[in-house]
Design an enzyme around this catalytic site. Structure first.
Site, mmCIF file in Angstrom:
data_model
loop_
_atom_site.group_PDB
_atom_site.id
_atom_site.type_symbol
_atom_site.label_atom_id
_atom_site.label_comp_id
_atom_site.label_asym_id
_atom_site.label_seq_id
_atom_site.Cartn_x
_atom_site.Cartn_y
_atom_site.Cartn_z
ATOM 1 N N TRP A 1 4.740 -8.281 -1.050
ATOM 2 C CA TRP A 1 4.253 -7.154 -0.260
ATOM 3 C C TRP A 1 4.470 -7.407 1.224
ATOM 4 O O TRP A 1 4.261 -8.514 1.711
ATOM 5 C CB TRP A 1 2.752 -6.943 -0.503
ATOM 6 C CG TRP A 1 2.454 -6.298 -1.814
ATOM 7 C CD1 TRP A 1 3.331 -6.042 -2.823
ATOM 8 C CD2 TRP A 1 1.178 -5.842 -2.259
ATOM 9 N NE1 TRP A 1 2.682 -5.446 -3.872
ATOM 10 C CE2 TRP A 1 1.358 -5.311 -3.561
ATOM 11 C CE3 TRP A 1 -0.093 -5.815 -1.692
ATOM 12 C CZ2 TRP A 1 0.312 -4.767 -4.289
ATOM 13 C CZ3 TRP A 1 -1.136 -5.278 -2.429
ATOM 14 C CH2 TRP A 1 -0.934 -4.749 -3.716
ATOM 15 N N LYS B 1 6.811 -2.813 -1.014
ATOM 16 C CA LYS B 1 7.078 -3.885 -1.985
ATOM 17 C C LYS B 1 8.542 -4.275 -1.896
ATOM 18 O O LYS B 1 9.416 -3.492 -2.209
ATOM 19 C CB LYS B 1 6.736 -3.410 -3.397
ATOM 20 C CG LYS B 1 5.261 -3.118 -3.559
ATOM 21 C CD LYS B 1 4.973 -2.353 -4.833
ATOM 22 C CE LYS B 1 3.635 -1.649 -4.711
ATOM 23 N NZ LYS B 1 3.729 -0.288 -4.189
ATOM 24 N N GLU C 1 -16.215 8.129 2.896
ATOM 25 C CA GLU C 1 -17.067 7.798 1.748
ATOM 26 C C GLU C 1 -18.106 6.730 2.081
ATOM 27 O O GLU C 1 -18.988 6.444 1.283
ATOM 28 C CB GLU C 1 -16.187 7.298 0.584
ATOM 29 C CG GLU C 1 -15.323 8.370 -0.070
ATOM 30 C CD GLU C 1 -13.961 8.578 0.598
ATOM 31 O OE1 GLU C 1 -13.820 8.218 1.788
ATOM 32 O OE2 GLU C 1 -13.056 9.104 -0.059
ATOM 33 N N THR D 1 -13.067 14.561 2.987
ATOM 34 C CA THR D 1 -11.986 13.669 3.399
ATOM 35 C C THR D 1 -10.784 14.547 3.730
ATOM 36 O O THR D 1 -10.714 15.694 3.289
ATOM 37 C CB THR D 1 -11.585 12.695 2.270
ATOM 38 O OG1 THR D 1 -11.062 13.471 1.194
ATOM 39 C CG2 THR D 1 -12.756 11.883 1.788
HETATM 40 P P1 ADP Z 1 -9.338 10.183 5.519
HETATM 41 O O1 ADP Z 1 -9.463 9.297 4.313
HETATM 42 O O2 ADP Z 1 -9.941 11.498 5.383
HETATM 43 O O3 ADP Z 1 -8.005 10.086 6.199
HETATM 44 P P2 ADP Z 1 -11.159 8.477 6.725
HETATM 45 O O4 ADP Z 1 -11.617 8.486 8.105
HETATM 46 O O5 ADP Z 1 -12.153 8.484 5.655
HETATM 47 O O6 ADP Z 1 -10.251 9.662 6.632
HETATM 48 O O7 ADP Z 1 -10.104 7.314 6.546
HETATM 49 C C1 ADP Z 1 -10.467 6.099 6.034
HETATM 50 C C2 ADP Z 1 -9.279 5.202 6.017
HETATM 51 O O8 ADP Z 1 -8.770 4.969 7.330
HETATM 52 C C3 ADP Z 1 -9.562 3.840 5.473
HETATM 53 O O9 ADP Z 1 -9.586 3.830 4.075
HETATM 54 C C4 ADP Z 1 -8.425 3.022 6.066
HETATM 55 O O10 ADP Z 1 -7.235 3.155 5.320
HETATM 56 C C5 ADP Z 1 -8.202 3.669 7.406
HETATM 57 N N1 ADP Z 1 -8.882 2.888 8.443
HETATM 58 C C6 ADP Z 1 -10.055 3.132 9.036
HETATM 59 N N2 ADP Z 1 -10.324 2.220 9.977
HETATM 60 C C7 ADP Z 1 -9.300 1.344 9.985
HETATM 61 C C8 ADP Z 1 -8.981 0.156 10.721
HETATM 62 N N3 ADP Z 1 -9.763 -0.316 11.686
HETATM 63 N N4 ADP Z 1 -7.826 -0.479 10.424
HETATM 64 C C9 ADP Z 1 -7.004 -0.030 9.465
HETATM 65 N N5 ADP Z 1 -7.243 1.087 8.748
HETATM 66 C C10 ADP Z 1 -8.373 1.758 8.992
#
Ligand code: ADP
Length: 541
Positions: free
Chosen positions: A444, A439, A331, A186
């Site tokens: 929220w 917040k 993940e 990640t």
């Molecule tokens: P990293 O966590 O390494 O930045 P990831 O690709 O695993 O990269 O990121 C996952 C996160 O990206 C998700 O938990 C979410 O917060 C965000 N995410 C992914 N797709 C979307 C989406 N369509 N809309 C909003 N957030 C998204």
């Protein structure tokens, strides 16, 4: 009583064997870092992935040893996908956009044995090679005559010279389907990066799921261009799904600007493309500036961060391209949900359909999700209650590689760190990452909602909403905006633009104009960095 069906392990090598046997002459097209367009096909990719496997055997690399890549989307990377994992080694895709020190940390943590890199990244490798303590073999993804004589990297080989002399016959090992196949860290925006370690089984099941009609709807009739990098969660699994269905693949290499991507979409008659919103922003800008149209593109998968409604509308209304909004994370291999309508929605007016399309989508069979409050109580699927999003399924991690301490799971569910609502139809909508939630007065405010409205303004290129400390309300939203070049839009114009679109108390207190919003290694807005940059900022009195 047991069933009487054949027991066959789900293996990555079977996907490439299938693609070779049934779709051998289907094109694999790559824009190379050398600048030219290279043409291959599934049969050639399969043969060359067997050469890779033989070459790794010759080095006596054991099952489970890590072979890292630092590479763009291209045919050689694809050969490594199948040759490395198929032969029982673990493919570790490093993200070249990370800081070199982070790359070193990750390569050492993963204990990589080999690093294969595109020549674009030679300067990075020259900088880091002495600090990578476990890498024994260095391979430059190029022809022998392109290898620099004085790279300074001991024993550097050219990919073509290394694997080119191997036989293209190979008996793929009959691995246990739970054998590790690939690993992906990640981006580690907080703390050290952590790795998801996928298996052959999880990769194959994820590939099946991605291809489903209500997911990416992939078929042998598609020409697919993954703009999403193969170093970012396996390009969302597209290389595997494409092999499984025998689709044509088109790789953009390093040229991700609007013009280059557009040219490739047209020249290779691409029907489906996939990437994060920031890339599509460049493409749409290019189309608009040149008065261009798509002649072949039908669908685009957009995910990785929230896709602004204005982008979904532009693709749909101006260019006739269906946007498939997707949500997932490293993940989750990474796909969790994708947004497609149900039968009963087909009769709805277009604007009602659009409201649904903006959401992150429905669960894919294999992924279950729920939302919970602070006390762990499951929240209703009423489209209003929000809570922490938890998931489970066969392509969700159980724990991280070299997990320190307890497993991250909560009663068998993986906490995503996202906050979401779920409507009665099962459509999930992300309101925020839990650490980005604002917040205000005990309520929220969704930063994504605030950003989406700003993004719908004709003079805004990019917008990020962050919470600023407030003596009375705890936090108040401020929207940080990059204007379109030459625009004279003012703070007052934008604040007025919010009126009627969002509850009054959710309207930002201020607009801050900046030249650029910092982006992370996967093209997402880096709000941590933005907050640091605005550390001296004070809310208007
Ligand atoms: P990293 O966590 O390494 O930045 P990831 O690709 O695993 O990269 O990121 C996952 C996160 O990206 C998700 O938990 C979410 O917060 C965000 N995410 C992914 N797709 C979307 C989406 N369509 N809309 C909003 N957030 C998204």
């Amino acid at each position: 009583m047991l069933g009487l069906m054949q027991q066959q392990n789900l293996l990555i090598s079977d996907m490439i064997e299938f693609a070779e046997k049934h779709h051998g002459d289907t094109d694999i097209v790559s824009r190379r870092v050398e600048g030219d367009i290279h043409r291959s096909n599934w049969a050639t990719i399969a043969a060359r992935s067997r050469q890779v496997a033989n070459a790794l055997d010759q080095w006596k690399l054991g099952v489970g040893e890590r072979v890292a890549t630092l590479a763009w989307n291209g045919y050689r990377h694809l050969e490594l996908y199948f040759g490395v994992s198929g032969s029982g080694r673990v493919l570790h895709t490093l993200n070249p956009r990370l800081h070199p020190e982070q790359i070193v940390w990750i390569a050492n943590h993963a204990e990589d044995s080999v690093l294969c890199f595109d020549m674009t990244f030679l300067p990075i490798v020259q900088k880091i090679h002495q600090d990578c303590t476990t890498i024994k073999h260095w391979v430059a993804l190029c022809d022998a005559d392109k290898l620099p004589a004085d790279s300074g990297i001991p024993g550097l080989l050219s990919y073509e010279a290394w694997m080119g002399k191997q036989a293209n016959t190979y008996a793929w090992p009959a691995l246990d389907e739970n054998t590790a196949s690939c690993m992906c860290y990640t981006s580690g925006t907080t703390g050290n990066p952590k790795a998801a370690l996928y298996s052959h089984r999880s990769t194959l099941l994820h590939a099946y799921a991605c291809a489903l009609p209500d997911v990416m709807c992939l078929s042998a009739r598609d020409s697919i261009l993954p703009v999403v990098p193969m170093f970012h969660v396996n390009a969302w699994g597209i290389p595997y799904s494409a092999a499984m269905v025998g689709a044509k693949l088109v790789f953009p290499g390093a040229a991700l600007d609007g013009k280059s991507v557009y040219e490739l979409l047209e020249a290779e008659k691409v029907t489906l493309a996939a990437g994060v919103p920031t890339v599509w922003q460049m493409l749409l800008g290019h189309l608009k500036a040149g008065g261009l149209r798509f002649n072949y593109l039908k669908r685009t998968v957009i995910g990785g961060s929230a896709c602004p409604p204005a982008m979904i509308q532009a693709f749909n209304d101006d260019y006739g391209v269906e946007v498939l909004h997707a949500w997932g994370m490293t993940e989750l291999s990474p796909l969790g949900t994708l947004c497609t309508l149900k039968n009963k929605h087909l009769e709805l007016p277009k604007d009602e359909q659009m409201k649904i399309r903006l959401k992150q989508g429905r669960a894919i069979f294999g992924i279950d999700f729920k939302i919970i409050d602070d006390q762990g109580k499951e929240q209703p699927n009423d489209g209003k209650a929000y809570g922490d999003l938890l998931v489970k399924g066969p392509w969700v991690i159980r724990e991280y590689y070299k997990q320190e301490g307890a497993s991250p799971l909560v009663d068998g569910w993986f906490p995503t760190g996202d906050v979401a609502t779920v409507d009665p139809e099962g459509f999930m909508q992300i309101t925020d990452r839990s650490k980005d939630v604002i917040k205000s007065g005990g309520e929220w405010i969704s930063s994504i909602d605030v950003e989406n409205i700003a993004m719908a303004h004709a003079d805004v290129t990019m917008a990020a909403c962050i919470g600023m400390a407030h003596p009375k309300w705890d936090e108040r939203p401020v929207v940080v905006v990059v204007k379109k070049p030459g625009s004279a839009v003012t703070r007052e114009d934008l604040l007025k633009f919010y009126e009627g679109k969002i509850a009054k108390w959710q309207i930002p207190d201020d607009v801050v104009f900046v030249e650029a919003i910092p982006l992370g290694a996967t093209g997402k807005m880096l709000k941590t960095r933005l907050r640091e940059q605005l550390s001296d900022y004070r809310l208007p009195a």
